[in-house]
Scaffold this active site. Structure first.
Site, PDB file in Angstrom:
ATOM      1  N   GLY A 290       0.858  -1.130   0.088  1.00 56.49           N
ATOM      2  CA  GLY A 290      -0.048  -0.059   0.044  1.00 56.49           C
ATOM      3  C   GLY A 290       0.845   1.155  -0.106  1.00 56.49           C
ATOM      4  N   GLY A 291       0.790   2.061  -0.956  1.00 58.18           N
ATOM      5  CA  GLY A 291       1.705   3.209  -1.422  1.00 58.18           C
ATOM      6  C   GLY A 291       0.914   4.459  -1.148  1.00 58.18           C
ATOM      7  N   GLY A 292      -0.245   4.320  -0.422  1.00 56.77           N
ATOM      8  CA  GLY A 292      -1.026   5.772  -0.324  1.00 56.77           C
ATOM      9  C   GLY A 292      -0.077   6.627   0.785  1.00 56.77           C
TER      10      GLY A 292
ATOM     11  CE  LYS B 252      -8.479   6.975  14.818  1.00 63.74           C
ATOM     12  NZ  LYS B 252      -7.219   6.074  14.340  1.00 63.74           N
TER      13      LYS B 252
ATOM     14  CE  LYS C  21     -14.847   6.160   0.142  1.00 66.93           C
ATOM     15  NZ  LYS C  21     -15.351   6.968  -0.867  1.00 66.93           N
TER      16      LYS C  21
ATOM     17  CD1 TRP D 240      -1.542   3.589   7.197  1.00 64.66           C
ATOM     18  CD2 TRP D 240      -0.249   5.408   8.249  1.00 64.66           C
ATOM     19  NE1 TRP D 240      -1.152   3.352   8.664  1.00 64.66           N
ATOM     20  CE2 TRP D 240      -0.352   4.083   9.054  1.00 64.66           C
ATOM     21  CE3 TRP D 240       0.442   6.276   8.618  1.00 64.66           C
ATOM     22  CZ2 TRP D 240       0.173   4.038  10.406  1.00 64.66           C
ATOM     23  CZ3 TRP D 240       1.201   6.521   9.575  1.00 64.66           C
ATOM     24  CH2 TRP D 240       1.284   5.391  10.735  1.00 64.66           C
ATOM     25  N   GLY D 241       1.107   4.507   3.855  1.00 67.99           N
ATOM     26  CA  GLY D 241       1.828   3.527   3.771  1.00 67.99           C
ATOM     27  C   GLY D 241       3.337   4.246   3.502  1.00 67.99           C
TER      28      GLY D 241
END
EC number: 1.1.1.8
Lengths: 346, 346
Positions: free
Chosen positions: B9-11, B205, B296, B13-14
């Site tokens: 996953g390279g968004g 959360k 999202k 966060w990744g």
């Protein structure tokens, strides 16, 4: 027989509380005398006695300007008159005046009176013995004492924004009555039988808020600040376990615990002054005078007091955050040491 | 034998995690292969393949612009190549693509591989059975799974501001190795053997952060917001006790618990969108498109999923905050109902 309530202390916090207590007793005429006395030091504002001004304008123009006080709040600087027939004494003077205030009222109160302290601070004497406000009150007045504490920034309380608070009691039977003194729809009170935890949380959170302010001043973001709050929260819990007694862990999840900590770390004056301190050129004492308009800063003082207790017991290493706040605020370490200490843990 | 690490996953966060992992493996050559693969969906940016662009510029210009990625991060869109020799798979795809991604890699991975999920979200199926990312991964890949979660706003992680995180493991023996994958001086990792609590905190959360955003939008202050965070924290704890299993209470005091909650309630996107929602005129879906640039929003969706589970068990009354967030975000109730519900409790 209805109970009479008196608020001892007419600064911004005592005045904000009077907004809550004034409404609360008015809603519960079966329980309380609807007239609430507010004692304050005699002083003049524009040539007029402040107490008289409050009674005429229903506003504390000096310490809580712009807020309408309930009409059933009766201000006076006559201490004997204020406390003489009170069943419940709400203590809201600055910590440094507490002992003197208690000495002024001893012998003038009903023997059946009970006190609720709203004063946060820890004193450590030369022998390392720690002392919080309930201990001072009980020692001088010799009456039962409870403590009110929570996420209660004074101006927001005065504006009746929804908030919560915790009352810690020693005696089960005081809990429900004291809850009724304060509990209204916009000010929810929970009672716990854990007086000391409620009081110590109120003092210790100011030290953590100093660390949060240092993080802000150093321009670190939310991740670092949340980590500092978490680490500080754990040091608060450990300190209370180690120095005070067996706390109920649930108390830390009450308003007096985690909620007050969050509020103070994001909006309190300790945060504000410590943020400004990082930007340099002035000591904590200078900033206190400059930014707080006469209010006292508890965090650095509490950190210094606790540091003495930690050193005496050889526990400095176990409390890196409290220790670092003390070292930075007393100008022994640079502010950026906070981040270095955090990174070097474990 | 050194361990090979791949980030799936390279968004944003990744990519932020790759900054941490790239430094961490470089510091521990005795434990890890220093080359870390970063898998991302094939896409073009200005006519060039994003993976190639990352490998040439060491920057994810699309999802994490302005941040230098370590040179030992090797991007690729060839999934078989990325996962084939990996001993540790760090899962960082958006939740809605997780099952499909797992189906794409099943059969291509080493049977001894272990996965760490960094994906937060809860799905509830038609029978009311709840499912988090570790369950999906384990079901499809049939390998041990751990979860990383903490007060980790992605851009601050990428800038290496000091922060903390928690890894929840099922198997004791995975803990120390997985800690070493991430742990560096600016990113402190604690390991707990409480996988489910770590994961559920990460999802729940976001619901509390929606409530915090509503408070901000309604122009209430820190006292109200702290109360909402506290009440939400208690609902998180109760929900996990009631629906998931016996959590260790200490886990809630880890970074994945209270610290992540604080960070998300002050800086997360759920807070931001819900604040804007109060100001009116647009639905959550419209604001999501407008404010989040393709990311999202988990909070309102998670609240809706949990509401189904609560209704099914007749427990709606026990979770007033989660319920209110769902009712407001789905436009069944006005935002100001949040304050009315808070004031009317007890």
């Amino acid at each position: 027989m209805v109970h009479k309530v008196t608020i001892v202390g007419g600064g911004s916090w005592g005045s904000a509380l009077s907004v809550i207590v004034g409404e609360s007793v008015e809603r519960k005429k079966h329980l309380f005398d609807t007239s609430v006395k507010l004692w304050l030091l005699r002083e003049e504002v524009n040539g007029e006695d402040l107490a008289e001004l409050i009674n005429r304008q229903h506003e504390n123009v000096k310490y809580l300007p712009g807020i309408q006080l309930p009409k059933n709040i009766i201000a006076s600087s006559d201490i004997a008159l204020c406390v003489g027939d009170a069943d419940i004494l709400i203590m809201a003077v600055p910590q440094q005046f507490l002992a003197k205030t208690c000495e002024n009222i001893v012998g003038k109160i009903k023997p059946t009176a009970i006190a609720v302290t709203t004063i946060k601070g820890i004193e450590v004497d030369e022998k390392g013995k720690m002392c919080v406000s309930s201990v001072i009150i009980q020692k001088i007045l010799n009456i039962p004492v409870a403590a009110l504490n929570g996420a209660n920034i004074a101006p927001e309380v005065a504006e009746k924004h929804f908030c919560e608070a915790t009352i810690g009691v020693q005696r089960e039977q005081d809990g429900q009555l004291l809850k009724q003194v304060f509990n209204i729809p916009t000010f929810h009170v929970n009672v716990v039988r854990d007086l000391q935890t409620v009081e110590y949380c109120g003092a210790l959170k100011n030290v953590v808020a100093c660390a949060a302010g240092l993080v802000d001043g150093l321009k670190f973001g939310t991740n670092t600040k949340s980590a500092v709050i978490r680490i500080g929260f754990l040091e608060m819990i450990n300190f209370i376990k180690q120095f005070v007694g067996e706390p109920s862990m649930d108390t830390f999840h009450e308003s007096c615990g985690i909620a007050d900590l969050i509020a103070t770390c994001f909006s309190g004056r300790n945060r504000k002054v410590c943020e400004a301190f990082v930007n340099g050129g002035r000591t904590i004492e200078e900033l206190e005078k400059e930014l707080l308009g006469g209010q006292k800063l508890q965090g650095p003082y509490t950190a210094a007091q606790i540091y003495v207790a930690l050193e005496r017991r050889g526990l400095v290493d176990k409390y890196p955050l409290i220790t670092t706040v003390h070292k930075i605020c007393s100008q022994q370490w640079e502010p950026k040491m906070l981040i270095e200490i955090l990174c070097s843990q474990k």
